[in-house]
Design an enzyme around this catalytic site. Structure first.
Site, PDB file in Angstrom:
ATOM      1  N   GLN A 195      -2.968 -11.996   8.106  1.00 39.89           N
ATOM      2  CA  GLN A 195      -3.168 -11.712   6.681  1.00 39.89           C
ATOM      3  C   GLN A 195      -2.496 -12.782   5.820  1.00 39.89           C
ATOM      4  O   GLN A 195      -3.060 -13.271   4.844  1.00 39.89           O
ATOM      5  CB  GLN A 195      -2.599 -10.325   6.356  1.00 39.89           C
ATOM      6  CG  GLN A 195      -2.487 -10.032   4.870  1.00 39.89           C
ATOM      7  CD  GLN A 195      -2.052  -8.618   4.574  1.00 39.89           C
ATOM      8  OE1 GLN A 195      -2.857  -7.712   4.639  1.00 39.89           O
ATOM      9  NE2 GLN A 195      -0.795  -8.398   4.237  1.00 39.89           N
TER      10      GLN A 195
ATOM     11  N   GLY B 110      11.069  -3.005   5.615  1.00 35.50           N
ATOM     12  CA  GLY B 110      10.312  -4.268   5.597  1.00 35.50           C
ATOM     13  C   GLY B 110       9.838  -4.591   4.189  1.00 35.50           C
ATOM     14  O   GLY B 110       9.953  -5.733   3.714  1.00 35.50           O
ATOM     15  N   HIS B 111       9.302  -3.577   3.493  1.00 33.03           N
ATOM     16  CA  HIS B 111       8.879  -3.802   2.104  1.00 33.03           C
ATOM     17  C   HIS B 111      10.087  -4.141   1.229  1.00 33.03           C
ATOM     18  O   HIS B 111      10.014  -4.994   0.346  1.00 33.03           O
ATOM     19  CB  HIS B 111       8.221  -2.545   1.535  1.00 33.03           C
ATOM     20  CG  HIS B 111       6.954  -2.143   2.215  1.00 33.03           C
ATOM     21  ND1 HIS B 111       6.869  -1.049   3.032  1.00 33.03           N
ATOM     22  CD2 HIS B 111       5.713  -2.703   2.200  1.00 33.03           C
ATOM     23  CE1 HIS B 111       5.634  -0.924   3.477  1.00 33.03           C
ATOM     24  NE2 HIS B 111       4.911  -1.924   3.004  1.00 33.03           N
TER      25      HIS B 111
ATOM     26  N   MET C 102       0.849  -1.200   0.000  1.00 31.86           N
ATOM     27  CA  MET C 102       0.000   0.000   0.000  1.00 31.86           C
ATOM     28  C   MET C 102       0.882   1.247   0.000  1.00 31.86           C
ATOM     29  O   MET C 102       0.438   2.339   0.347  1.00 31.86           O
ATOM     30  CB  MET C 102      -0.943   0.000   1.207  1.00 31.86           C
ATOM     31  CG  MET C 102      -1.921  -1.184   1.184  1.00 31.86           C
ATOM     32  SD  MET C 102      -3.460  -0.890   2.052  1.00 31.86           S
ATOM     33  CE  MET C 102      -2.881  -0.560   3.696  1.00 31.86           C
TER      34      MET C 102
HETATM   35  O1  PAF Z   1      -0.127  -5.697   3.679  1.00 32.15           O
HETATM   36  C1  PAF Z   1      -0.514  -4.811   2.903  1.00 32.15           C
HETATM   37  O2  PAF Z   1       0.187  -3.838   2.592  1.00 32.15           O
HETATM   38  C2  PAF Z   1      -1.898  -4.905   2.294  1.00 32.15           C
HETATM   39  O3  PAF Z   1      -2.798  -5.447   3.190  1.00 32.15           O
HETATM   40  C3  PAF Z   1      -1.930  -5.655   0.958  1.00 32.15           C
HETATM   41  C4  PAF Z   1      -1.501  -7.103   1.109  1.00 32.15           C
HETATM   42  C5  PAF Z   1      -1.009  -4.960  -0.040  1.00 32.15           C
HETATM   43  C6  PAF Z   1      -3.337  -5.649   0.392  1.00 32.15           C
HETATM   44  O4  PAF Z   1      -3.811  -4.353   0.207  1.00 32.15           O
END
Ligand code: PAF
Length: 278
Positions: free
Chosen positions: A153, A36-37, A30
């Site tokens: 998630q 982390g990303h 997002m």
């Molecule tokens: O973890 C996230 O950033 C969001 O929940 C995702 C998996 C991109 C879905 O919008």
């Protein structure tokens, strides 16, 4: 790095890689990217020839009164980070691209979505499952990577992919932490400097519970002590603090192989989540 905004431009951008049989990794985000990303991108690079990242602040996964409007947006800085990290393509769809007028479909993963964050944030995982399905169907990657920080998630997405028979491998990547132990999160940007100081109590509370349970203390006593420590550190409501089965997220009252400690708690106006393997 190519940047694509419209869905119509996505398939042509991917066509040459598909034709060449190149392994494709997807890193959905997002935005408001942090280390982390970038660990997801680095792991994607190791496992695939081509890396596609997405930035989409998904309105479906925010409840009424949540932080959709103030969620940090920094597209240019994010694009530069992704390019520096070796990402090949960035897809930044508009809301109308993913949810055109009349959009009426929702994906709901029952059971595993219902407890914990699902109970605290009704509809959240339907929004996540719906957007992740759309992103997977749009890119059709060989693998897709998600952070273990959002542990439930990850479990919901694994269930979704298995149930829909999608031919993508879901890879969980370990949480990246600040030097003091706080898990990196785009929402850490909401913390005042005082709250940032206090926020470390969350990973510390998880660690103390882990140590207590490992040393034989009862799970409920260990969890209660950690919740008290969070309150003492200035946290407000604790949505949950629990020992769970790492695959089903069912609560456990005894340690078991694969068990995970998970927690979500409010600090000022910020909701923080974190988890640790037992
Ligand atoms: O973890 C996230 O950033 C969001 O929940 C995702 C998996 C991109 C879905 O919008």
């Amino acid at each position: 790095m190519q940047i694509i905004r419209d869905l119509a431009g996505l398939e042509p951008a991917l066509a040459a890689w598909r034709e060449a049989g190149e392994r494709l990794a997807l890193v959905p985000t997002m935005g408001a990217l942090h280390a982390g990303h970038m660990a997801l991108v680095a792991e994607a690079r190791r496992r695939a020839k081509r890396v596609v990242a997405t930035i989409f602040v998904n309105p479906l996964q925010f409840g009424a009164g949540e932080d959709l409007d103030r969620y940090p947006r920094q597209e240019e800085a994010d694009a530069a980070l992704l390019e520096g990290g070796g990402c090949d393509l960035l897809w930044m769809p508009d809301v109308a691209d993913l949810y055109p007028p009349g959009f009426a479909t929702a994906i709901s993963v029952s059971g595993i979505s219902e407890r914990w964050d699902g109970a605290a944030r009704p509809g959240h995982f339907d929004g996540v499952a719906t957007v992740v399905a759309k992103l997977l169907l749009g890119v059709r990657p060989n693998i897709a990577l998600f952070g273990e920080k959002d542990f439930q998630q990850l479990a919901v997405i694994r269930r979704l992919v298995a149930d829909l028979g999608l031919t993508v491998e879901i890879v969980g990547v370990p949480t990246v932490r600040e030097a003091d132990g706080l898990a990196l999160s785009s929402r850490n940007a909401y913390l005042s400097s005082d709250e940032r100081h206090r926020a470390v109590a969350l990973p510390q509370a998880l660690e103390s519970a882990r140590e207590a349970i490992r040393s034989g203390d009862p799970v409920d006593v260990s969890v209660a002590a950690s919740i008290a420590a969070l309150t003492a550190a200035g946290f407000g409501r604790v949505d949950y603090f629990a020992l769970v089965d790492g695959a089903t997220l069912a609560p456990l009252d005894q340690p078991a192989p694969g068990a995970r400690l998970i927690a979500a708690a409010h600090l000022g106006s910020t909701r923080l989540i974190d988890n640790l393997a037992l």
